[in-house]
Design a protein around this motif. Sequence first.
Motif, PDB file in Angstrom:
ATOM      1  N   THR A 138       0.849  -1.187   0.000  1.00  0.00           N
ATOM      2  CA  THR A 138       0.000   0.000   0.000  1.00  0.00           C
ATOM      3  C   THR A 138       0.886   1.238   0.000  1.00  0.00           C
ATOM      4  O   THR A 138       1.955   1.250   0.606  1.00  0.00           O
ATOM      5  CB  THR A 138      -0.923   0.026   1.225  1.00  0.00           C
ATOM      6  N   GLY A 139       0.422   2.265  -0.670  1.00  0.00           N
ATOM      7  CA  GLY A 139       1.209   3.491  -0.782  1.00  0.00           C
ATOM      8  C   GLY A 139       2.057   3.492  -2.036  1.00  0.00           C
ATOM      9  O   GLY A 139       2.189   2.488  -2.737  1.00  0.00           O
ATOM     10  N   THR A 140       2.624   4.634  -2.320  1.00  0.00           N
ATOM     11  CA  THR A 140       3.445   4.817  -3.521  1.00  0.00           C
ATOM     12  C   THR A 140       4.916   4.640  -3.175  1.00  0.00           C
ATOM     13  O   THR A 140       5.440   5.362  -2.319  1.00  0.00           O
ATOM     14  CB  THR A 140       3.233   6.218  -4.118  1.00  0.00           C
ATOM     15  N   PRO A 141       5.595   3.698  -3.799  1.00  0.00           N
ATOM     16  CA  PRO A 141       7.008   3.488  -3.476  1.00  0.00           C
ATOM     17  C   PRO A 141       7.865   4.644  -3.978  1.00  0.00           C
ATOM     18  O   PRO A 141       7.474   5.376  -4.892  1.00  0.00           O
ATOM     19  CB  PRO A 141       7.348   2.194  -4.211  1.00  0.00           C
ATOM     20  N   PRO A 142       9.042   4.823  -3.389  1.00  0.00           N
ATOM     21  CA  PRO A 142       9.942   5.881  -3.864  1.00  0.00           C
ATOM     22  C   PRO A 142      10.349   5.649  -5.318  1.00  0.00           C
ATOM     23  O   PRO A 142      10.377   4.510  -5.800  1.00  0.00           O
ATOM     24  CB  PRO A 142      11.157   5.749  -2.935  1.00  0.00           C
ATOM     25  N   ALA A 143      10.656   6.719  -5.996  1.00  0.00           N
ATOM     26  CA  ALA A 143      11.123   6.604  -7.377  1.00  0.00           C
ATOM     27  C   ALA A 143      12.451   5.865  -7.408  1.00  0.00           C
ATOM     28  O   ALA A 143      13.312   6.062  -6.551  1.00  0.00           O
ATOM     29  CB  ALA A 143      11.267   7.986  -7.994  1.00  0.00           C
ATOM     30  N   GLU A 144      12.605   4.997  -8.396  1.00  0.00           N
ATOM     31  CA  GLU A 144      13.873   4.294  -8.569  1.00  0.00           C
ATOM     32  C   GLU A 144      14.927   5.259  -9.123  1.00  0.00           C
ATOM     33  O   GLU A 144      14.605   6.263  -9.755  1.00  0.00           O
ATOM     34  CB  GLU A 144      13.688   3.101  -9.509  1.00  0.00           C
TER      35      GLU A 144
ATOM     36  N   VAL B 195       6.374  -3.722  -8.189  1.00  0.00           N
ATOM     37  CA  VAL B 195       4.981  -3.557  -7.766  1.00  0.00           C
ATOM     38  C   VAL B 195       4.058  -3.614  -8.982  1.00  0.00           C
ATOM     39  O   VAL B 195       4.286  -2.927  -9.975  1.00  0.00           O
ATOM     40  CB  VAL B 195       4.774  -2.215  -7.028  1.00  0.00           C
ATOM     41  N   GLY B 196       3.017  -4.448  -8.885  1.00  0.00           N
ATOM     42  CA  GLY B 196       2.032  -4.562  -9.947  1.00  0.00           C
ATOM     43  C   GLY B 196       0.965  -3.492  -9.863  1.00  0.00           C
ATOM     44  O   GLY B 196       0.938  -2.660  -8.945  1.00  0.00           O
ATOM     45  N   LYS B 197       0.038  -3.540 -10.810  1.00  0.00           N
ATOM     46  CA  LYS B 197      -1.005  -2.521 -10.905  1.00  0.00           C
ATOM     47  C   LYS B 197      -1.917  -2.511  -9.679  1.00  0.00           C
ATOM     48  O   LYS B 197      -2.487  -1.476  -9.322  1.00  0.00           O
ATOM     49  CB  LYS B 197      -1.833  -2.739 -12.174  1.00  0.00           C
ATOM     50  N   SER B 198      -2.092  -3.652  -9.065  1.00  0.00           N
ATOM     51  CA  SER B 198      -2.969  -3.745  -7.886  1.00  0.00           C
ATOM     52  C   SER B 198      -2.175  -3.867  -6.596  1.00  0.00           C
ATOM     53  O   SER B 198      -2.706  -4.352  -5.577  1.00  0.00           O
ATOM     54  CB  SER B 198      -3.923  -4.928  -8.039  1.00  0.00           C
ATOM     55  N   GLY B 199      -0.915  -3.444  -6.645  1.00  0.00           N
ATOM     56  CA  GLY B 199      -0.085  -3.470  -5.443  1.00  0.00           C
ATOM     57  C   GLY B 199       0.633  -4.772  -5.194  1.00  0.00           C
ATOM     58  O   GLY B 199       1.221  -4.954  -4.115  1.00  0.00           O
ATOM     59  N   GLU B 200       0.600  -5.701  -6.145  1.00  0.00           N
ATOM     60  CA  GLU B 200       1.312  -6.966  -5.972  1.00  0.00           C
ATOM     61  C   GLU B 200       2.808  -6.673  -5.782  1.00  0.00           C
ATOM     62  O   GLU B 200       3.416  -5.977  -6.581  1.00  0.00           O
ATOM     63  CB  GLU B 200       1.120  -7.870  -7.191  1.00  0.00           C
ATOM     64  N   LEU B 201       3.390  -7.246  -4.738  1.00  0.00           N
ATOM     65  CA  LEU B 201       4.772  -6.913  -4.378  1.00  0.00           C
ATOM     66  C   LEU B 201       5.689  -8.103  -4.645  1.00  0.00           C
ATOM     67  O   LEU B 201       5.526  -9.176  -4.061  1.00  0.00           O
ATOM     68  CB  LEU B 201       4.847  -6.509  -2.909  1.00  0.00           C
TER      69      LEU B 201
ATOM     70  N   THR C 166       0.503  -7.667   3.994  1.00  0.00           N
ATOM     71  CA  THR C 166       0.406  -6.335   3.380  1.00  0.00           C
ATOM     72  C   THR C 166       1.525  -5.463   3.952  1.00  0.00           C
ATOM     73  O   THR C 166       1.636  -5.310   5.176  1.00  0.00           O
ATOM     74  CB  THR C 166      -0.952  -5.682   3.663  1.00  0.00           C
ATOM     75  N   PHE C 167       2.335  -4.914   3.066  1.00  0.00           N
ATOM     76  CA  PHE C 167       3.389  -3.987   3.452  1.00  0.00           C
ATOM     77  C   PHE C 167       2.954  -2.569   3.109  1.00  0.00           C
ATOM     78  O   PHE C 167       2.192  -2.358   2.153  1.00  0.00           O
ATOM     79  CB  PHE C 167       4.695  -4.303   2.714  1.00  0.00           C
ATOM     80  N   ALA C 168       3.442  -1.626   3.881  1.00  0.00           N
ATOM     81  CA  ALA C 168       3.144  -0.217   3.624  1.00  0.00           C
ATOM     82  C   ALA C 168       4.453   0.524   3.409  1.00  0.00           C
ATOM     83  O   ALA C 168       5.473   0.228   4.053  1.00  0.00           O
ATOM     84  CB  ALA C 168       2.393   0.403   4.790  1.00  0.00           C
ATOM     85  N   VAL C 169       4.435   1.462   2.489  1.00  0.00           N
ATOM     86  CA  VAL C 169       5.625   2.280   2.243  1.00  0.00           C
ATOM     87  C   VAL C 169       5.920   3.096   3.483  1.00  0.00           C
ATOM     88  O   VAL C 169       5.038   3.763   4.042  1.00  0.00           O
ATOM     89  CB  VAL C 169       5.392   3.202   1.029  1.00  0.00           C
ATOM     90  N   LYS C 170       7.156   3.042   3.931  1.00  0.00           N
ATOM     91  CA  LYS C 170       7.536   3.760   5.136  1.00  0.00           C
ATOM     92  C   LYS C 170       7.809   5.222   4.832  1.00  0.00           C
ATOM     93  O   LYS C 170       8.243   5.572   3.761  1.00  0.00           O
ATOM     94  CB  LYS C 170       8.784   3.109   5.751  1.00  0.00           C
TER      95      LYS C 170
END
Length: 237
Positions: free
Chosen positions: A31-37, A64-70, A233-237
Amino acid sequence: MNAFSLAFLIGVLTATSISRAADIIGSITLTGTPPAEVPYTPLMQDPTCGTLWNTTPTTHFYVVGKSGELGDVIVFLKDADGKDITGKSTGASAPPAVLDQKGCLYTPQFMAIQTGQKLTVKNSDPCVHNVDIISKAGNPRHNDAQMPGGAPLNYTFDKPEMFMKFQCDVHPWMFAWVCLFDNPYFSMTGTDGKFVIKNVPPGKYTVAADHYKLGAQTQTVEVADKDVTVNFTFAVK
C-alpha cells in the motif's frame, strides 16, 4: 473384516492423513506509492556498459504490480518459537542456481537458495567483472575476476544468512543479494506477488516475509493435511 483389522486400517489411514505434507500459499501486496527508482547514470557513462542499453536502466527495489502486488519478497519458515529451522538443507541435491552479469547489472538482483546448493555466476557481458561476496554471517569472502566469455564461477555456502551482498568493484553500481536457508521451506514472490512454500510437514510455524527495503513481518500458522493460506500487506515507510 474383524474388529482388529478394521481398527488397524483406521489407524494406518489416520497416521497417513496426519503426516501428509501441505503447501503454504499466499500473496503479498504493497500500500502506498514506493519511492522513485534511481537511474544508473554511471552505467550509461561507461564506454562499454553504456552501449548495452538504449535507455538508462534504474534500480529495481520495488517490484509492484497494478494492484499493489509486491515482488522480490523472501518468504520463509521459522519454528513455532520464531527460531531458525536448521540442519534440514537439501541443497547438495538441489539444481544449481544461476546469477548472471548482463548489461552490467546482476540478474536477478535478489535470490534465495539453500546452504550447500551450488550457485553459478556467469558473465554474459563483453567486459571484465569481479564477483566480490561480502558475508555478515561468516561465509567465506570471495573476490574473483571474471573475464568476458570466461568460465562460470561456482560457489557453495554453509551458513544461513539474509541478504548476503554480491558486488562488482569494477562497476560499483552492480549489486545483488542472496538469502541462504538451512532448509527448503522458503519462497520468493514474483511479479504477481504470490508465493508457495511446498511440502511443509505438519506442525506449528512462524511464517516470515522479508523485503530488502520494507523490513520483515511474521504470522503464526498451523499446518495439518490441507494447504494453508497466509497473506501479508506492506506499507511504504
